[in-house]
Design a protein around this motif. Sequence first.
Motif: not given
Ligand SMILES: [Cu+2]
Length: 206
Positions: A68-71, A112-117, A119-121
């Motif tokens: 997936g695409l994340h940060t 966190w992931c700035s695309i999925h803030p 869900q993803m921390r």
């Molecule tokens: Cu993400």
Amino acid sequence: MTRPLISALTAILLLVVAAVGTSSSASAAEDVHIDVANFYFCDPSFLNNVCETTIAAGDTVVWDDVGGLHTVTQCDDTFSACPPSGGFDSGFLNPDDTFTQTFDTPGTVSYWCSIHPVQMRGRIIVEAQETPTPTPAATPPPTTMPTSTPGDGTPTASPVITPADVPSTGGAPNGNGDSSLLALIVALGIAIASASVLTLVGTRRR
Ligand SMILES: [Cu+2]
């Protein structure tokens, strides 16, 4: 002796000392890997949750994008400023991309992931590195045979014999392996140095 020869001799002796002294080493910094995927850090149980990873100061965290695409974007403690001033931000990570960050200062760092803030921390807990205590050269405790005094039944405390008290006459005492080895290595170093000196002098006379 000429100056180059003295320097050569000094260098050889330093090498010998260095070789003897390399027995102790501090614990090395490690790479700690964290998975980045849809839609979690660490593992799927951290979906919509905060994954906490504890490392030692000086360790490097490697975030591996496994899907997936994340940060990986640093946040302040309350996840309200991401990134805070001076904080890290990986930018977009695609599958198989990695992002690394070394943490030298003890403390807690949130991200966190700035695309999925939502869900993803995650949080990195950086613990102070233990200062390695130098191990002093082990002095073997002197082995004192219990002296039985015939006739006198009163047990007396065994006299503590320190190595300094042991007379230097007589056969080689046991437990001296370390210093004998050191002496051997130093002698070897001096022998090598002398050989080099002789070779150099011989070369110059030719
Ligand atoms: Cu993400």
